[in-house]
Design an enzyme around this catalytic site. Structure first.
Site, PDB file in Angstrom:
ATOM      1  CG  ASN A 287      -1.726   1.229   1.387  1.00 58.95           C
ATOM      2  OD1 ASN A 287      -1.786   2.053   0.478  1.00 58.95           O
ATOM      3  ND2 ASN A 287      -2.385   1.360   2.539  1.00 58.95           N
TER       4      ASN A 287
ATOM      5  CG  HIS B 150      -5.736   1.792   5.280  1.00 58.60           C
ATOM      6  ND1 HIS B 150      -5.305   2.723   6.201  1.00 58.60           N
ATOM      7  CD2 HIS B 150      -4.710   0.926   5.112  1.00 58.60           C
ATOM      8  CE1 HIS B 150      -4.060   2.420   6.559  1.00 58.60           C
ATOM      9  NE2 HIS B 150      -3.683   1.341   5.908  1.00 58.60           N
TER      10      HIS B 150
ATOM     11  CD  GLU C 135      -3.131  -2.513   7.350  1.00 55.37           C
ATOM     12  OE1 GLU C 135      -2.047  -2.757   6.824  1.00 55.37           O
ATOM     13  OE2 GLU C 135      -3.755  -1.454   7.165  1.00 55.37           O
TER      14      GLU C 135
ATOM     15  CE  LYS D 193      -0.147   3.131   4.801  1.00 54.81           C
ATOM     16  NZ  LYS D 193      -0.082   3.197   6.255  1.00 54.81           N
TER      17      LYS D 193
ATOM     18  N   GLY E  88       2.895   2.158  10.860  1.00 52.21           N
ATOM     19  CA  GLY E  88       3.892   3.222  10.768  1.00 52.21           C
ATOM     20  C   GLY E  88       4.642   3.504  12.056  1.00 52.21           C
TER      21      GLY E  88
ATOM     22  CB  SER F 135       5.500  -1.967  11.955  1.00 46.29           C
ATOM     23  OG  SER F 135       5.165  -0.617  12.265  1.00 46.29           O
TER      24      SER F 135
ATOM     25  CD  GLU G 158      -2.877   5.377   6.862  1.00 49.43           C
ATOM     26  OE1 GLU G 158      -2.807   5.422   5.617  1.00 49.43           O
ATOM     27  OE2 GLU G 158      -1.995   4.847   7.570  1.00 49.43           O
TER      28      GLU G 158
HETATM   29  P1  13P Z   1       3.257   0.347   7.592  1.00 51.03           P
HETATM   30  O1  13P Z   1       3.727  -0.937   6.973  1.00 51.03           O
HETATM   31  O2  13P Z   1       3.971   1.551   7.079  1.00 51.03           O
HETATM   32  O3  13P Z   1       3.201   0.242   9.082  1.00 51.03           O
HETATM   33  O4  13P Z   1       1.732   0.563   7.088  1.00 51.03           O
HETATM   34  C1  13P Z   1       0.838  -0.480   7.223  1.00 51.03           C
HETATM   35  C2  13P Z   1      -0.387  -0.134   6.463  1.00 51.03           C
HETATM   36  O5  13P Z   1      -1.151   0.730   6.842  1.00 51.03           O
HETATM   37  C3  13P Z   1      -0.631  -0.853   5.202  1.00 51.03           C
HETATM   38  O6  13P Z   1      -1.929  -0.648   4.746  1.00 51.03           O
END
Ligand code: 13P
Length: 258
Positions: free
Chosen positions: A13, A98, A168, A15, A174, A213, A100
């Site tokens: 992803n 997601h 997740e 983002k 992150g 992560s 976010e």
């Molecule tokens: P990270 O791997 O940067 O922690 O992000 C995970 C994520 O949100 C994937 O959709």
């Protein structure tokens, strides 16, 4: 009857990262897939790069996905993108729900469910994200929160071919933090139970990804947990070498004929 083995999948992803020059990174990912025959690889770039990436990935082992879609096929929804548009641009998958999107755009389980139906309508594989907050986990509510999100975000009639669940935990995204393998096993076990109870054999066959992560250094430990069928990778997926190294957990040992 034993259900068919689940083929692992690693999705990146990206983002809100990537410009047209990032095509070189995709090319490196594609070039590194020749011995990754036992794992599906999906790259989800920002919408601006979808068509370019889909064209570049055509005929390769890498599939391209969107990061979100609107529930409606078309209409007066400024700034939104429908599942049909993603499909038309060359995507074969889409991430929905997601955290976010849930936190930054107020998306509810019902919204996510509608988006999963839109993905199905357009012929896209839906990667449905669920996960608890740090406060939920501290309060001992992680299993309850994730269970409720799962129930509310998945539509009836889902199949293993059109839906993937991605667990997740918000506090792991992150942050460099990850749950222990025992915690991952507990959560994925609960998700598997609920999928099987609701969808029967289809639920047994649905893949459950872990995300938050994931890095080359922790991928093997996390991916070898029971009921973990792959990873949804954020930051580490921006570098071809890291994404390939994570997917490489599923590399099959070479077969020697003697
Ligand atoms: P990270 O791997 O940067 O922690 O992000 C995970 C994520 O949100 C994937 O959709």
């Amino acid at each position: 009857m034993a259900s068919a083995p689940r083929r692992p999948l690693v999705a990146g992803n990206w983002k809100m990262n990537g410009l047209s020059g990032s095509a070189a990174e995709l090319a490196r990912i594609i070039a590194g897939t020749h011995d990754l025959t036992a794992v599906d690889l999906v790259v989800c770039p920002p919408a601006t790069l979808l068509a370019q990436f889909a064209a570049a990935a055509r005929g390769s082992a890498v599939r391209i996905g969107g990061q979100d879609c609107h529930a409606e096929p078309a209409g007066a929804f400024t700034g939104d993108i429908s599942a049909e548009m993603l499909k038309d641009a060359g995507a074969s998958a889409v991430i929905v729900g997601h955290s976010e999107r849930r936190s930054g755009h107020g998306e509810t389980d019902a919204d996510v469910r509608a988006k999963v139906l839109a993905a199905r309508r357009a012929g896209l594989l839906a990667i449905v994200c669920i996960g608890e907050s740090r406060a939920d986990r501290k309060a001992g509510q992680a299993l309850a929160v994730v269970g409720a999100q799962l129930d509310g975000s998945l539509p009836d009639g889902a199949s293993a071919a059109d839906l993937i669940v991605a667990y997740e935990p918000l506090w792991a995204i992150g942050s460099g933090l990850t749950p222990t393998p025992d915690d991952v096993a507990e959560m994925h076990g609960l998700i598997r139970q609920r999928l099987a109870a609701r969808f029967g054999t289809a639920g047994q066959g649905m893949r459950i990804l872990y995300g938050g992560s994931v890095k080359p250094s922790n991928a093997a430990e996390l991916m070898h947990v029971a009921d973990v069928d792959g990873a949804l990778v954020g930051g580490a997926s921006l570098k071809a070498g890291e994404l390939l190294s994570i997917a490489g957990v599923y590399r099959q040992p070479p077969v020697h004929s003697d």
